[in-house]
Design an enzyme around this catalytic site. Sequence first.
Site, PDB file in Angstrom:
ATOM      1  N   LYS A   1       0.745  -1.192  -0.037  1.00  0.00           N
ATOM      2  CA  LYS A   1       0.148  -0.018   0.042  1.00  0.00           C
ATOM      3  C   LYS A   1       0.923   0.995  -0.026  1.00  0.00           C
ATOM      4  CE  LYS A   1      -1.766   1.523   3.911  1.00  0.00           C
ATOM      5  NZ  LYS A   1      -1.535   3.203   4.360  1.00  0.00           N
ATOM      6  N   ASN A   2       1.822   1.270   1.058  1.00  0.00           N
ATOM      7  CA  ASN A   2       2.887   2.622   1.085  1.00  0.00           C
ATOM      8  C   ASN A   2       3.499   2.937   0.011  1.00  0.00           C
ATOM      9  OD1 ASN A   2       1.011   3.169   3.207  1.00  0.00           O
ATOM     10  ND2 ASN A   2       2.411   2.706   4.789  1.00  0.00           N
TER      11      ASN A   2
ATOM     12  N   ARG B   1      -4.961  10.627   4.050  1.00  0.00           N
ATOM     13  CA  ARG B   1      -3.903  11.798   4.515  1.00  0.00           C
ATOM     14  C   ARG B   1      -3.012  11.603   3.527  1.00  0.00           C
ATOM     15  NH1 ARG B   1      -0.537  12.600   7.010  1.00  0.00           N
ATOM     16  NH2 ARG B   1      -0.763  14.669   8.201  1.00  0.00           N
TER      17      ARG B   1
ATOM     18  N   CYS C   1      -5.239  12.916  12.330  1.00  0.00           N
ATOM     19  CA  CYS C   1      -5.901  11.611  12.445  1.00  0.00           C
ATOM     20  C   CYS C   1      -5.690  10.958  13.739  1.00  0.00           C
ATOM     21  CB  CYS C   1      -5.412  10.807  11.253  1.00  0.00           C
ATOM     22  SG  CYS C   1      -3.652   9.960  11.567  1.00  0.00           S
TER      23      CYS C   1
ATOM     24  N   ARG D   1       0.090  14.900  13.134  1.00  0.00           N
ATOM     25  CA  ARG D   1       0.648  14.751  11.441  1.00  0.00           C
ATOM     26  C   ARG D   1       0.991  15.879  10.794  1.00  0.00           C
ATOM     27  NH1 ARG D   1      -1.422   9.109   9.274  1.00  0.00           N
ATOM     28  NH2 ARG D   1       0.392   9.066   8.378  1.00  0.00           N
ATOM     29  N   PRO D   2       1.558  17.020  11.229  1.00  0.00           N
ATOM     30  CA  PRO D   2       1.983  18.084  10.250  1.00  0.00           C
ATOM     31  C   PRO D   2       2.671  17.761   8.973  1.00  0.00           C
ATOM     32  CG  PRO D   2       3.340  18.217  12.088  1.00  0.00           C
ATOM     33  CD  PRO D   2       2.371  17.023  12.534  1.00  0.00           C
TER      34      PRO D   2
ATOM     35  N   ASP E   1       4.874  20.361   8.006  1.00  0.00           N
ATOM     36  CA  ASP E   1       5.672  21.345   7.895  1.00  0.00           C
ATOM     37  C   ASP E   1       6.982  21.027   7.156  1.00  0.00           C
ATOM     38  OD1 ASP E   1       5.743  19.809  10.240  1.00  0.00           O
ATOM     39  OD2 ASP E   1       7.562  20.845  10.737  1.00  0.00           O
ATOM     40  N   GLN E   2       7.745  19.646   7.218  1.00  0.00           N
ATOM     41  CA  GLN E   2       8.823  19.221   6.690  1.00  0.00           C
ATOM     42  C   GLN E   2       8.620  19.314   5.218  1.00  0.00           C
ATOM     43  OE1 GLN E   2      11.811  18.961   8.585  1.00  0.00           O
ATOM     44  NE2 GLN E   2      10.203  19.664   9.965  1.00  0.00           N
TER      45      GLN E   2
ATOM     46  N   ASP F   1       4.147   0.706  12.214  1.00  0.00           N
ATOM     47  CA  ASP F   1       3.008   0.206  11.566  1.00  0.00           C
ATOM     48  C   ASP F   1       2.973  -1.273  12.246  1.00  0.00           C
ATOM     49  OD1 ASP F   1       2.279   2.484  10.471  1.00  0.00           O
ATOM     50  OD2 ASP F   1       3.318   1.888   8.524  1.00  0.00           O
TER      51      ASP F   1
ATOM     52  N   ILE G   1       7.566   7.133  17.155  1.00  0.00           N
ATOM     53  CA  ILE G   1       7.011   7.819  15.782  1.00  0.00           C
ATOM     54  C   ILE G   1       5.776   8.723  16.059  1.00  0.00           C
ATOM     55  CG2 ILE G   1       6.739   7.589  13.256  1.00  0.00           C
ATOM     56  CD1 ILE G   1       9.416   6.609  14.094  1.00  0.00           C
TER      57      ILE G   1
ATOM     58  N   ARG H   1      -8.932  -0.341   3.914  1.00  0.00           N
ATOM     59  CA  ARG H   1      -7.897   0.803   3.494  1.00  0.00           C
ATOM     60  C   ARG H   1      -6.675  -0.098   3.164  1.00  0.00           C
ATOM     61  NH1 ARG H   1      -5.969   4.569   7.259  1.00  0.00           N
ATOM     62  NH2 ARG H   1      -4.583   5.044   5.757  1.00  0.00           N
TER      63      ARG H   1
HETATM   64  N1  EPU Z   1       5.993  14.745  10.879  1.00  0.00           N
HETATM   65  C1  EPU Z   1       6.245  16.190  11.168  1.00  0.00           C
HETATM   66  N2  EPU Z   1       6.268  16.889  10.040  1.00  0.00           N
HETATM   67  C2  EPU Z   1       6.228  16.598   8.857  1.00  0.00           C
HETATM   68  C3  EPU Z   1       6.242  15.316   8.552  1.00  0.00           C
HETATM   69  C4  EPU Z   1       6.163  14.267   9.519  1.00  0.00           C
HETATM   70  O1  EPU Z   1       6.153  16.449  12.376  1.00  0.00           O
HETATM   71  O2  EPU Z   1       6.210  17.516   8.038  1.00  0.00           O
HETATM   72  C5  EPU Z   1       6.133  13.860  11.997  1.00  0.00           C
HETATM   73  C6  EPU Z   1       5.001  13.030  12.054  1.00  0.00           C
HETATM   74  O3  EPU Z   1       3.807  13.715  12.675  1.00  0.00           O
HETATM   75  C7  EPU Z   1       5.248  11.774  12.708  1.00  0.00           C
HETATM   76  C8  EPU Z   1       6.756  11.334  12.312  1.00  0.00           C
HETATM   77  O4  EPU Z   1       7.099  12.682  11.744  1.00  0.00           O
HETATM   78  O5  EPU Z   1       5.351  12.042  14.138  1.00  0.00           O
HETATM   79  C9  EPU Z   1       7.033  10.643  11.068  1.00  0.00           C
HETATM   80  O6  EPU Z   1       5.909  10.831  10.059  1.00  0.00           O
HETATM   81  P1  EPU Z   1       6.031  10.616   8.513  1.00  0.00           P
HETATM   82  O7  EPU Z   1       5.888  11.618   7.997  1.00  0.00           O
HETATM   83  O8  EPU Z   1       7.156   9.612   8.423  1.00  0.00           O
HETATM   84  O9  EPU Z   1       4.675   9.606   8.184  1.00  0.00           O
HETATM   85  P2  EPU Z   1       3.730   9.567   6.990  1.00  0.00           P
HETATM   86  O10 EPU Z   1       4.603   9.679   5.909  1.00  0.00           O
HETATM   87  O11 EPU Z   1       2.760  10.458   7.261  1.00  0.00           O
HETATM   88  C10 EPU Z   1       4.022   7.135   6.354  1.00  0.00           C
HETATM   89  C11 EPU Z   1       3.169   5.984   6.306  1.00  0.00           C
HETATM   90  C12 EPU Z   1       2.499   5.547   7.693  1.00  0.00           C
HETATM   91  C13 EPU Z   1       3.614   5.000   8.563  1.00  0.00           C
HETATM   92  C14 EPU Z   1       4.709   6.240   8.567  1.00  0.00           C
HETATM   93  C15 EPU Z   1       5.893   5.946   9.554  1.00  0.00           C
HETATM   94  C16 EPU Z   1       2.535   6.321   4.203  1.00  0.00           C
HETATM   95  C17 EPU Z   1       1.321   6.563   3.207  1.00  0.00           C
HETATM   96  N3  EPU Z   1       2.163   6.320   5.339  1.00  0.00           N
HETATM   97  O12 EPU Z   1       3.340   7.988   6.979  1.00  0.00           O
HETATM   98  O13 EPU Z   1       1.646   4.583   7.468  1.00  0.00           O
HETATM   99  O14 EPU Z   1       3.159   4.913   9.770  1.00  0.00           O
HETATM  100  O15 EPU Z   1       5.183   6.684   7.554  1.00  0.00           O
HETATM  101  O16 EPU Z   1       6.561   4.970   8.998  1.00  0.00           O
HETATM  102  O17 EPU Z   1       3.373   6.014   3.789  1.00  0.00           O
HETATM  103  C18 EPU Z   1      -0.098   2.927   7.885  1.00  0.00           C
HETATM  104  O18 EPU Z   1       0.083   2.234   6.743  1.00  0.00           O
HETATM  105  O19 EPU Z   1      -1.198   2.429   8.484  1.00  0.00           O
HETATM  106  C19 EPU Z   1       0.591   4.170   8.067  1.00  0.00           C
HETATM  107  C20 EPU Z   1       0.099   5.064   9.039  1.00  0.00           C
END
Ligand code: EPU
Length: 472
Positions: free
Chosen positions: A70-71, A144, A168, A173-174, A176-177, A359, A381, A451
């Site tokens: 999926k991811n 998201r 969520c 889950r901001p 900003d990065q 996950d 995380i 999902r």
């Molecule tokens: N974060 C920030 N700012 C940002 C981006 C991230 O503060 O701009 C924080 C997040 O809030 C979190 C941490 O950094 O605390 C890591 O977040 P990340 O951005 O890596 O998560 P993501 O990319 O939104 C993906 C997967 C998630 C998985 C996470 C961590 C996808 C579509 N989603 O989310 O998958 O848990 O990486 O490995 O790839 C799932 O499949 O159930 C799922 C939630």
Amino acid sequence: MATWPPHATRGGLRRRVYRHSTLFDCTLFDRILLETLCHDAHRASSRGVECIEVEGGASLRGTVHLSGSKNASLPMLCAALLAEGTHVFQRVPRLRDIASTLKLLRHLGCRSEVNAGAQGDVINLTVGDTLGDEAPYELVCEMRASVLVLGPLLTRLGRAKVSLPGGCAIGTRPIDQHLKGLEALGARVELHHGYVECVAPGGRLRGGDVHFDMVTVTGTENLLAAAALAQGRTRLFNAAREPEVVALATMLKAMGARITGEGTSEITIEGVDTLKPAVYEVPPDRIEAGTYMVAAALTGGDLTLENVPLAQLDALTTVLREAGAEVEALGDTRCRVSRSGPLRPVSLTTAPYPAFATDMQAQWMVLMTQAEGESTISERIFENRFMHVPELARLGAQLSVEGDTATVSGPTPLEGAVVTATDLRASACLVLAGLVAGGVTRIRRVYHLDRGYDDLVGKLNGVGARLKRVRE
Ligand code: EPU
């Protein structure tokens, strides 16, 4: 006074011990759960409510063929926006998140044709020469990961307007990065009325150095896609090393992008003027595979798993063996997982790849409820990823949470009950719990599972489990 996000008060939160008697003692943590459930209830009622009933007690035996990731699929489908023409995706898992992504891509002007293949779907995605530049709230709020269109749209069109995804169940889950990274590539970023509006001055991004403050998977993916068509060299520092990032880089390279360093924390992209469509294969889903590996160990079963990315599952394999399971590699993409002896407690901490995946945390917690002794799970995380704890407690698990660490006391016999899923992986953990609980466990809000788990009921029933979908 309650504050949001919850991690702001983490130090002040008292230890929460989850047993039936404490569930009605409403604190901040519980209120967040209730609010999430109300939001979910609203979404569910507009879709018709389905649940899954699991009759516990079966030990899983046989062979399961697992699906595409999926991811990995989601950023790959969004990256098709980078090149006009017809892209072909093979081994795509049959999931609601894929359908949501295709809906968004069609809204942006793409055409999609989905055909059943021998292993997953084959999707022909045709990207036009003109595209819409706006991803509206109604579509982004369904998933998201829709924010993954931001990088591709901005770099292809020179502008993009994407609804902010919001929080969520697992945290705020901001993004900003993502935005900081796009600014480093020259984008002007503004936030108006819940939307992020980005413009590339002169119509094209230019390469730059991006230093992520934390490891972000979709942030790295958005920047990778954006940099592929930027003018000049981009370097991503503290990039995510997750296999899904590598899958995206592999796809982009097949389209003509020039990328090195994927799979490490420093990725270099030499921007090119145009990219072309190609044929791509979605790699196997390490989290789906991990969930079935835990299911085999949990039920004292013996499963042969096919299409498993074993090399990506070292952290899980290590703790499974420590806990008393046998994991035998049968080549690169097949393995056998079984258990005959007792389960031992193993403590762990989630962290970015290659460490133990967030996950898999909820599924691991269920396994530890059956281990002989106490273990801890620290979630590093997401700040709010213990929503499954009160639900597992309803089944009889002995759990407590303090800050980012949950303590599991095992072994506890679980008893079937009605439980409510709050997010995708929490749902999977409740299904696992149902497999070992006495009697019937009814899991509500099953659309979360749809999902991210392709044919979960069919696959589990194929190896001896007793699951059925029912209407509430
Ligand atoms: N974060 C920030 N700012 C940002 C981006 C991230 O503060 O701009 C924080 C997040 O809030 C979190 C941490 O950094 O605390 C890591 O977040 P990340 O951005 O890596 O998560 P993501 O990319 O939104 C993906 C997967 C998630 C998985 C996470 C961590 C996808 C579509 N989603 O989310 O998958 O848990 O990486 O490995 O790839 C799932 O499949 O159930 C799922 C939630």
